[in-house]
Design a protein around this motif. Structure first.
Motif, PDB file in Angstrom:
ATOM      1  N   UNK A  26       7.324  14.847 -17.399  1.00 37.57           N
ATOM      2  CA  UNK A  26       6.018  14.185 -17.316  1.00 37.57           C
ATOM      3  C   UNK A  26       6.168  12.667 -17.441  1.00 37.57           C
ATOM      4  N   UNK A  27       7.236  12.239 -18.107  1.00 35.87           N
ATOM      5  CA  UNK A  27       7.467  10.800 -18.289  1.00 35.87           C
ATOM      6  C   UNK A  27       7.757  10.106 -16.959  1.00 35.87           C
ATOM      7  N   UNK A  28       8.195  10.876 -15.962  1.00 35.45           N
ATOM      8  CA  UNK A  28       8.362  10.315 -14.619  1.00 35.45           C
ATOM      9  C   UNK A  28       7.020   9.799 -14.111  1.00 35.45           C
ATOM     10  N   UNK A  29       5.956  10.475 -14.542  1.00 34.74           N
ATOM     11  CA  UNK A  29       4.616  10.064 -14.130  1.00 34.74           C
ATOM     12  C   UNK A  29       4.247   8.674 -14.616  1.00 34.74           C
ATOM     13  N   UNK A  30       4.797   8.263 -15.753  1.00 33.63           N
ATOM     14  CA  UNK A  30       4.507   6.920 -16.270  1.00 33.63           C
ATOM     15  C   UNK A  30       5.082   5.867 -15.331  1.00 33.63           C
ATOM     16  N   UNK A  31       6.318   6.091 -14.874  1.00 31.71           N
ATOM     17  CA  UNK A  31       6.919   5.187 -13.891  1.00 31.71           C
ATOM     18  C   UNK A  31       6.099   5.210 -12.607  1.00 31.71           C
ATOM     19  N   UNK A  32       5.646   6.414 -12.222  1.00 28.49           N
ATOM     20  CA  UNK A  32       4.835   6.543 -11.015  1.00 28.49           C
ATOM     21  C   UNK A  32       3.530   5.773 -11.115  1.00 28.49           C
ATOM     22  N   UNK A  33       2.891   5.827 -12.280  1.00 27.18           N
ATOM     23  CA  UNK A  33       1.625   5.108 -12.472  1.00 27.18           C
ATOM     24  C   UNK A  33       1.826   3.600 -12.421  1.00 27.18           C
ATOM     25  N   UNK A  34       2.963   3.127 -12.967  1.00 30.23           N
ATOM     26  CA  UNK A  34       3.249   1.690 -12.891  1.00 30.23           C
ATOM     27  C   UNK A  34       3.463   1.264 -11.433  1.00 30.23           C
ATOM     28  N   UNK A  35       4.236   2.063 -10.698  1.00 35.18           N
ATOM     29  CA  UNK A  35       4.489   1.748  -9.293  1.00 35.18           C
ATOM     30  C   UNK A  35       3.191   1.799  -8.491  1.00 35.18           C
ATOM     31  N   UNK A  36       2.349   2.780  -8.810  1.00 39.55           N
ATOM     32  CA  UNK A  36       1.054   2.878  -8.149  1.00 39.55           C
ATOM     33  C   UNK A  36       0.201   1.647  -8.433  1.00 39.55           C
ATOM     34  N   UNK A  37       0.183   1.204  -9.704  1.00 41.61           N
ATOM     35  CA  UNK A  37      -0.558  -0.013 -10.053  1.00 41.61           C
ATOM     36  C   UNK A  37      -0.002  -1.204  -9.286  1.00 41.61           C
ATOM     37  N   UNK A  38       1.316  -1.325  -9.248  1.00 40.92           N
ATOM     38  CA  UNK A  38       1.969  -2.445  -8.584  1.00 40.92           C
ATOM     39  C   UNK A  38       1.534  -2.537  -7.116  1.00 40.92           C
ATOM     40  N   UNK A  39       1.647  -1.436  -6.394  1.00 46.15           N
ATOM     41  CA  UNK A  39       1.296  -1.460  -4.976  1.00 46.15           C
ATOM     42  C   UNK A  39      -0.186  -1.593  -4.746  1.00 46.15           C
ATOM     43  N   UNK A  40      -0.968  -0.821  -5.502  1.00 48.01           N
ATOM     44  CA  UNK A  40      -2.421  -0.796  -5.307  1.00 48.01           C
ATOM     45  C   UNK A  40      -3.068  -2.113  -5.705  1.00 48.01           C
ATOM     46  N   UNK A  98       0.839  -1.203   0.000  1.00 43.92           N
ATOM     47  CA  UNK A  98       0.000   0.000   0.000  1.00 43.92           C
ATOM     48  C   UNK A  98       0.869   1.245   0.000  1.00 43.92           C
ATOM     49  N   UNK A  99       1.939   1.216   0.808  1.00 46.50           N
ATOM     50  CA  UNK A  99       2.886   2.334   0.839  1.00 46.50           C
ATOM     51  C   UNK A  99       3.577   2.521  -0.493  1.00 46.50           C
ATOM     52  N   UNK A 100       3.905   1.414  -1.170  1.00 46.33           N
ATOM     53  CA  UNK A 100       4.529   1.484  -2.491  1.00 46.33           C
ATOM     54  C   UNK A 100       3.591   2.193  -3.469  1.00 46.33           C
ATOM     55  N   UNK A 101       2.300   1.863  -3.399  1.00 47.98           N
ATOM     56  CA  UNK A 101       1.320   2.515  -4.264  1.00 47.98           C
ATOM     57  C   UNK A 101       1.284   4.018  -4.041  1.00 47.98           C
TER      58      UNK A 101
END
Length: 239
Positions: A81-95, A56-59
């Motif tokens: 803005x491309x940093x956001x793509x990595x962020x969205x993947x990490x968010x998906x992973x944790x969530x 959850x924290x990772x998300x």
């Protein structure tokens, strides 16, 4: 046990693991099959020290990265803005994995997990929406506000539907959070290539969310009316 029997036993175990991992919710989204296969593969290989709360924290870290990408794109260079793509993947992973790994390991805390998941999803939405608000500026700031508001509306619909039907789903037909993440990634890439396109994509996404929410709200009210009638009939029969 011969090779064929071993293969069948392996498939049976994988099927049982998948049923246990996803037994608490029904998915209808386009990417359902591929997503569930990926999650099943990941939860089976996750180290023991990685707990649902850690995921959850990772998300949340992923959401902060999306926010950071927007801020750096605003004040440094649009390519951030491309940093956001990595962020969205990490968010998906944790969530996606926090609740699934709990069910896979047979350690679910249904109401604790449900409550935490909803709260963290809303915080993530606010963080990403704030980044969008800072980046988009001027008269289009209302688009960022509406996006957060309409996404929150969709979240409320899912919670009320759960209350009425006792069946939890996070999808609206063929679209769910994963599909939304893919769309946002496409919008971020488009903005890097064609600066200024994001505000128009934002308008389209808000319009789509509004229509979807109207349709889902109408369906929700029908479900509520149906349950009211069923409870009234049950009350009359009990007298």
């Amino acid at each position: 046990m011969n090779e064929k029997q071993l293969s069948m036993a392996t498939l049976d175990k994988q099927s049982e693991d998948r049923k246990r991992t996803f037994k608490d919710r029904k998915r209808t989204n386009i990417l359902k099959s591929a997503e569930q296969k990926a999650i099943s593969w990941l939860v089976a290989r996750m180290p023991k020290f990685v707990t649902p709360d850690i995921l959850t924290g990772v998300g949340l870290v992923g959401s902060l990265l999306v926010l950071g990408g927007f801020l750096m794109a605003t004040y440094v260079n649009v390519t951030y803005l491309l940093v956001g793509i990595a962020g969205l993947f990490i968010n998906w992973f944790g969530d996606s994995l926090d609740g699934r790994i709990a069910y896979y390991r047979n350690i679910p805390r249904k109401w604790y997990g449900f409550s935490l998941d909803i709260i963290m999803d809303w915080i993530s939405t606010i963080l990403m929406g704030f980044g969008f608000l800072v980046y988009i500026k001027n008269e289009f700031e209302i688009v960022a506000f509406l996006f957060v508001a309409f996404y929150g509306w969709a979240m409320i619909i899912s919670q009320v539907r759960y209350k009425i039907t006792d069946k939890y789903t996070i999808d609206s037909g063929l679209f769910g959070p994963t599909e939304v993440r893919f769309i946002i990634c496409a919008v971020l890439i488009s903005e890097v290539l064609f600066v200024g396109s994001m505000k128009w994509f934002g308008v389209v996404m808000c319009a789509a969310l509004f229509v979807i929410n109207l349709i889902d709200t109408r369906a929700l009210l029908k479900l509520g009316d149906k349950r009211d009638l069923a409870e009234k009939a049950a009350l009359l029969n009990s007298k």
